[in-house]
Design an enzyme around this catalytic site. Sequence first.
Site, PDB file in Angstrom:
ATOM      1  N   LEU A 190      37.090   7.162  26.155  1.00 21.42           N
ATOM      2  CA  LEU A 190      35.792   7.289  25.495  1.00 21.42           C
ATOM      3  C   LEU A 190      34.762   6.805  26.508  1.00 21.42           C
ATOM      4  O   LEU A 190      34.971   5.784  27.169  1.00 21.42           O
ATOM      5  CB  LEU A 190      35.730   6.425  24.232  1.00 21.42           C
ATOM      6  CG  LEU A 190      36.297   7.005  22.942  1.00 21.42           C
ATOM      7  CD1 LEU A 190      36.272   5.944  21.848  1.00 21.42           C
ATOM      8  CD2 LEU A 190      35.533   8.242  22.504  1.00 21.42           C
ATOM      9  N   ASP A 191      33.663   7.533  26.636  1.00 20.24           N
ATOM     10  CA  ASP A 191      32.619   7.111  27.565  1.00 20.24           C
ATOM     11  C   ASP A 191      32.187   5.682  27.271  1.00 20.24           C
ATOM     12  O   ASP A 191      32.292   5.201  26.142  1.00 20.24           O
ATOM     13  CB  ASP A 191      31.404   8.035  27.446  1.00 20.24           C
ATOM     14  CG  ASP A 191      31.750   9.478  27.780  1.00 20.24           C
ATOM     15  OD1 ASP A 191      32.653   9.678  28.605  1.00 20.24           O
ATOM     16  OD2 ASP A 191      31.110  10.373  27.205  1.00 20.24           O
ATOM     17  N   LYS A 192      31.660   5.025  28.291  1.00 23.58           N
ATOM     18  CA  LYS A 192      31.209   3.647  28.137  1.00 23.58           C
ATOM     19  C   LYS A 192      30.148   3.530  27.055  1.00 23.58           C
ATOM     20  O   LYS A 192      30.071   2.524  26.342  1.00 23.58           O
ATOM     21  CB  LYS A 192      30.672   3.128  29.466  1.00 23.58           C
ATOM     22  CG  LYS A 192      30.428   1.625  29.515  1.00 23.58           C
ATOM     23  CD  LYS A 192      30.088   1.167  30.924  1.00 23.58           C
ATOM     24  CE  LYS A 192      29.903  -0.339  30.987  1.00 23.58           C
ATOM     25  NZ  LYS A 192      29.624  -0.811  32.364  1.00 23.58           N
ATOM     26  N   ASP A 193      29.319   4.579  26.916  1.00 27.26           N
ATOM     27  CA  ASP A 193      28.254   4.548  25.919  1.00 27.26           C
ATOM     28  C   ASP A 193      28.657   5.176  24.590  1.00 27.26           C
ATOM     29  O   ASP A 193      27.807   5.455  23.738  1.00 27.26           O
ATOM     30  CB  ASP A 193      26.988   5.226  26.453  1.00 27.26           C
ATOM     31  CG  ASP A 193      27.279   6.564  27.125  1.00 27.26           C
ATOM     32  OD1 ASP A 193      28.459   6.941  27.193  1.00 27.26           O
ATOM     33  OD2 ASP A 193      26.330   7.224  27.584  1.00 27.26           O
ATOM     34  N   SER A 194      29.963   5.389  24.402  1.00 27.77           N
ATOM     35  CA  SER A 194      30.496   5.884  23.133  1.00 27.77           C
ATOM     36  C   SER A 194      31.381   4.817  22.509  1.00 27.77           C
ATOM     37  O   SER A 194      31.792   3.872  23.165  1.00 27.77           O
ATOM     38  CB  SER A 194      31.301   7.172  23.340  1.00 27.77           C
ATOM     39  OG  SER A 194      30.497   8.193  23.888  1.00 27.77           O
TER      40      SER A 194
END
Length: 236
Positions: free
Chosen positions: A104-108
């Site tokens: 999962l993306d860091k901002d997700s």
Amino acid sequence: MRLAKYLAQCGIGSRREACRLIEAGRITLNGHIARHTDPIRLGESLNCLDNIELDGAPITKTETLAYWILNKAVGTDCRLLEQDETSLVHLLPKAPRLYPVGRLDKDSRGLLLLTNDGELTHKLMHPSFVHSKTYHVRLDRPFTDEFVEQMASGVRYKDLQTLPCQVCRLSSDSFEIVLTQGLNRQIRRMSSALGYKVIDLQRVSLMTLTLESLAEGAMRPLTQQEVAVLKAAVTI
């Protein structure tokens, strides 16, 4: 048995990660740099008859497979980098060794499956297997019904065309999307191509697994029933 498959069964990661280690020359087989085509000899008790090492340390088959679920918070980096204070590696137990199934993306935020079962990871991640992941997404402003139709029918950005998927509206500025692809930052790039910016993205389910009441930042082992149902769904 092929080397990458055996390494995955040993819990060092997915087959893809095992292939990367082989390509980097970090795996030796009986004292020589290993190749992808090298077969592994197994005895009658399925014990390995060959000497396999990673960076000079012997590799032995994982005794116990483990399956955990994490409700990842925004700001946690899924790359397992010891030098990064935000890395997921600092949240994981020392034993058993666990690896994320995908990222999962860091901002997700949201559901992340952690395991040392390389075979399961391979089946969940390889493009030839079609498995669903469900996300709840909030955009920077209300969107039209046309946006929902465009997202569902597939969006073209750069030189990529996404596959048709399920999309339904949750509110004026949020929607649910079910993907079977795993393209890098796919939902954000699909939305951007249609003129919107994602301001919150949460994975709420992975096939049969859901977050339920698991608090953000918390993790727990899967129950035996959850593991059985997931594996049964993967083999269908």
